[in-house]
Design an enzyme around this catalytic site. Sequence first.
Site, PDB file in Angstrom:
ATOM      1  N   TRP A 101      24.958  -8.497   9.805  1.00  0.00           N
ATOM      2  CA  TRP A 101      25.791  -7.679   8.908  1.00  0.00           C
ATOM      3  C   TRP A 101      24.965  -6.620   8.200  1.00  0.00           C
ATOM      4  O   TRP A 101      25.400  -5.472   8.053  1.00  0.00           O
ATOM      5  CB  TRP A 101      26.556  -8.564   7.928  1.00  0.00           C
ATOM      6  CG  TRP A 101      27.588  -9.379   8.640  1.00  0.00           C
ATOM      7  CD1 TRP A 101      27.617 -10.731   8.756  1.00  0.00           C
ATOM      8  CD2 TRP A 101      28.724  -8.890   9.380  1.00  0.00           C
ATOM      9  NE1 TRP A 101      28.705 -11.117   9.511  1.00  0.00           N
ATOM     10  CE2 TRP A 101      29.395 -10.009   9.907  1.00  0.00           C
ATOM     11  CE3 TRP A 101      29.235  -7.622   9.646  1.00  0.00           C
ATOM     12  CZ2 TRP A 101      30.546  -9.901  10.682  1.00  0.00           C
ATOM     13  CZ3 TRP A 101      30.383  -7.506  10.422  1.00  0.00           C
ATOM     14  CH2 TRP A 101      31.031  -8.634  10.934  1.00  0.00           C
ATOM     15  N   ASP A 169      26.848  -6.951  -0.301  1.00  0.00           N
ATOM     16  CA  ASP A 169      27.952  -7.383   0.550  1.00  0.00           C
ATOM     17  C   ASP A 169      28.100  -8.888   0.333  1.00  0.00           C
ATOM     18  O   ASP A 169      27.255  -9.672   0.759  1.00  0.00           O
ATOM     19  CB  ASP A 169      27.615  -7.063   2.013  1.00  0.00           C
ATOM     20  CG  ASP A 169      28.674  -7.577   2.989  1.00  0.00           C
ATOM     21  OD1 ASP A 169      29.643  -8.219   2.553  1.00  0.00           O
ATOM     22  OD2 ASP A 169      28.505  -7.316   4.201  1.00  0.00           O
ATOM     23  N   LYS A 193      37.336 -14.369   4.064  1.00  0.00           N
ATOM     24  CA  LYS A 193      36.518 -15.574   4.155  1.00  0.00           C
ATOM     25  C   LYS A 193      36.746 -16.503   2.972  1.00  0.00           C
ATOM     26  O   LYS A 193      36.962 -17.682   3.169  1.00  0.00           O
ATOM     27  CB  LYS A 193      35.047 -15.199   4.286  1.00  0.00           C
ATOM     28  CG  LYS A 193      34.719 -14.821   5.729  1.00  0.00           C
ATOM     29  CD  LYS A 193      33.900 -13.602   5.892  1.00  0.00           C
ATOM     30  CE  LYS A 193      33.880 -13.171   7.344  1.00  0.00           C
ATOM     31  NZ  LYS A 193      33.284 -11.857   7.502  1.00  0.00           N
TER      32      LYS A 193
HETATM   33  C1  LIG Z   1      32.899 -10.761   8.020  1.00  0.00           C
HETATM   34  C2  LIG Z   1      31.855  -9.947   7.379  1.00  0.00           C
HETATM   35  C3  LIG Z   1      31.896  -8.545   7.386  1.00  0.00           C
HETATM   36  C4  LIG Z   1      32.940  -7.770   8.132  1.00  0.00           C
HETATM   37  O1  LIG Z   1      34.135  -7.764   7.488  1.00  0.00           O
HETATM   38  P1  LIG Z   1      35.378  -6.933   8.056  1.00  0.00           P
HETATM   39  O2  LIG Z   1      36.358  -7.165   6.976  1.00  0.00           O
HETATM   40  O3  LIG Z   1      35.737  -7.539   9.368  1.00  0.00           O
HETATM   41  O4  LIG Z   1      34.966  -5.535   8.187  1.00  0.00           O
HETATM   42  C5  LIG Z   1      30.900  -7.864   6.710  1.00  0.00           C
HETATM   43  N1  LIG Z   1      29.924  -8.509   6.068  1.00  0.00           N
HETATM   44  C6  LIG Z   1      29.835  -9.853   6.060  1.00  0.00           C
HETATM   45  C7  LIG Z   1      28.727 -10.509   5.324  1.00  0.00           C
HETATM   46  C8  LIG Z   1      30.799 -10.606   6.709  1.00  0.00           C
HETATM   47  O5  LIG Z   1      30.729 -11.951   6.690  1.00  0.00           O
END
Ligand SMILES: *Cc1c(COP(=O)(O)O)cnc(C)c1O
Length: 357
Positions: A101, A169, A193
């Site tokens: 990521w 993030d 998530k």
């Molecule tokens: C799942 C995830 C993403 C991507 O998220 P989207 O909503 O599919 O763009 C980005 N960063 C992390 C840490 C993730 O777990």
Amino acid sequence: MNKKYNFYAGPAILPLEVIKKAQEELLDLNGIGLSILEISHRSKDFDNIINTAKEKIRYLLNIPDNYSILFLQGGASFQFAMIPMNLLKGGKADYINTGAWAKKAIKEAKFFGDVNIAGSSEDKNFNYIPENLTLTSDASYVHLTSNETIGGIQWSEFPDTGDVPLIADMSSEICSRRIDVSKFGLIYAGAQKNIGPAGVTLVIIKDDLVEKSPDNLTTMLKYKTHAEKKSMFNTPPCFAIYIIKLVMEWIEKRGGIKALEAINEEKAKILYDLIDESNLYTGTAEVKDRSRMNVTFRLSSEELENKFLEEAGREGFVGLKGHRSVGGCRASIYNAMPIEYVRKLADFMRKFEKDNR
Ligand SMILES: *Cc1c(COP(=O)(O)O)cnc(C)c1O
């Protein structure tokens, strides 16, 4: 009925109570005779929902007043670009490369300015959080991925970046533990998530960063637009925000983030203790940096991994396959994952080890 043990990495398990409540209210929201799916985002009923969602997030995460809470679209992936287009603007930013990521965020930032890789764990296949960072004093910001969903590593203590805003993030860990929001300039998280369904991204941004949106950006791409219009510049993802509201109420009822943090620690410990005692399972992350959300492990052969996944599936455990880019196995144990499910998985894993000695 929802009968399986859901270990998917995302979209992921939601509290059963939340899904039931949404089902109950789906045809008739609070007796208004209409569904949440079909009412105006300008109606007072939706206004109540979005405001409650924001208030609860602010309260639960203890977010200071000089931060805006935004509900945006395009996923966390869109934030990879929106952040540098608003805040980098030809300057320089520090990025810490901890895995899949982080890498994606770095790729997008390079379209908008210079990226300094201030730390990386690529030398060991991203199985740890780098400690010695080479931060740039005049960087526009420092970006990190607080929990790498694929590699299964997580920051415990965040670096001190002084006057340089820290951006994180937190997609796969938001609301899973207490954090000091005031240490960050911006926090973002795809909802799917830990806090809701796919389709909405939570952005928590400090007011002085909102002001940095360049004038020559199109309206929808500016943080400033969404902060000024309180996420209502255009039609927001109403249903997803409604579910976030229900999830926040659920968190509050369970005793807030501090209470969830304790349960999350306990859940992770059950699996890591098992892995450490086992001769069959090997954890892939360095012990000090293990994620409390995504437990990554391998078995002694790929053949055995396939057998493990197949038998687990038959017992009702779904989503245990590691990300397609790294293989292996992964148990995602987000906020909504009941500790009993984790215990059941641990029992299954022990039995599988005994049967396959
Ligand atoms: C799942 C995830 C993403 C991507 O998220 P989207 O909503 O599919 O763009 C980005 N960063 C992390 C840490 C993730 O777990």
